[in-house]
Design a protein around this motif. Structure first.
Motif, PDB file in Angstrom:
ATOM      1  N   GLN A  20      -3.559   3.813  -5.676  1.00 53.68           N
ATOM      2  CA  GLN A  20      -2.284   3.146  -5.401  1.00 53.68           C
ATOM      3  C   GLN A  20      -1.218   3.564  -6.399  1.00 53.68           C
ATOM      4  OE1 GLN A  20      -1.847   1.234  -2.532  1.00 53.68           O
ATOM      5  NE2 GLN A  20       0.263   1.680  -3.100  1.00 53.68           N
ATOM      6  N   ASP A  24       2.301   4.984  -5.216  1.00 58.06           N
ATOM      7  CA  ASP A  24       3.518   4.298  -5.661  1.00 58.06           C
ATOM      8  C   ASP A  24       4.429   5.248  -6.437  1.00 58.06           C
ATOM      9  OD1 ASP A  24       2.561   1.981  -4.499  1.00 58.06           O
ATOM     10  OD2 ASP A  24       1.974   1.053  -6.419  1.00 58.06           O
ATOM     11  N   LYS A  27       6.033   7.681  -3.804  1.00 58.59           N
ATOM     12  CA  LYS A  27       6.986   6.955  -2.964  1.00 58.59           C
ATOM     13  C   LYS A  27       8.172   6.426  -3.767  1.00 58.59           C
ATOM     14  CE  LYS A  27       5.485   4.478   0.508  1.00 58.59           C
ATOM     15  NZ  LYS A  27       4.750   3.454   1.291  1.00 58.59           N
ATOM     16  N   GLY A  28       7.973   6.231  -5.061  1.00 57.32           N
ATOM     17  CA  GLY A  28       9.029   5.731  -5.931  1.00 57.32           C
ATOM     18  C   GLY A  28       9.979   6.810  -6.427  1.00 57.32           C
TER      19      GLY A  28
END
Length: 99
Positions: A20, A24, A27-28
């Motif tokens: 994750q 993250d 995607k961040g």
């Protein structure tokens, strides 16, 4: 800037916190992929091996450590950092040694 290859491995590639964190991060907007003295040139993720490889340019090893530290300290990822030369740097070095 110098070039470095960073090969990383997770202690447990099936760990949800690890997977994750990568999702993250990507995607961040990959916020630590470029800052003063450091830039990621390429990334490969090897899920079947539980790690991956980054090719980066950095002013020094401290700039590389700034990028890897949250992963190694926070998630127990191991990072092997290998310095290298660009094509042009290699040719220049070889030609200077032949003189």
């Amino acid at each position: 800037m110098a070039r470095f290859m960073i090969h990383w491995c997770a202690p447990d590639p099936t760990n949800v916190k690890y997977t994750q964190a990568i999702v993250d991060y990507i995607k961040g907007g990959k916020p630590m992929d470029e800052y003063v003295g450091f830039k990621v040139l390429a990334r490969q993720i090897h899920p079947h091996l539980g790690g991956g490889v980054l090719l980066v340019e950095a002013d020094n090893l401290a700039a590389v450590q700034k990028h890897t530290y949250p992963w190694t300290k926070g998630l127990g990822v191991t990072a092997t950092i290998t310095p290298g030369l660009s094509d042009e740097e290699y040719v220049e070095l070889e030609e200077s040694m032949a003189s």
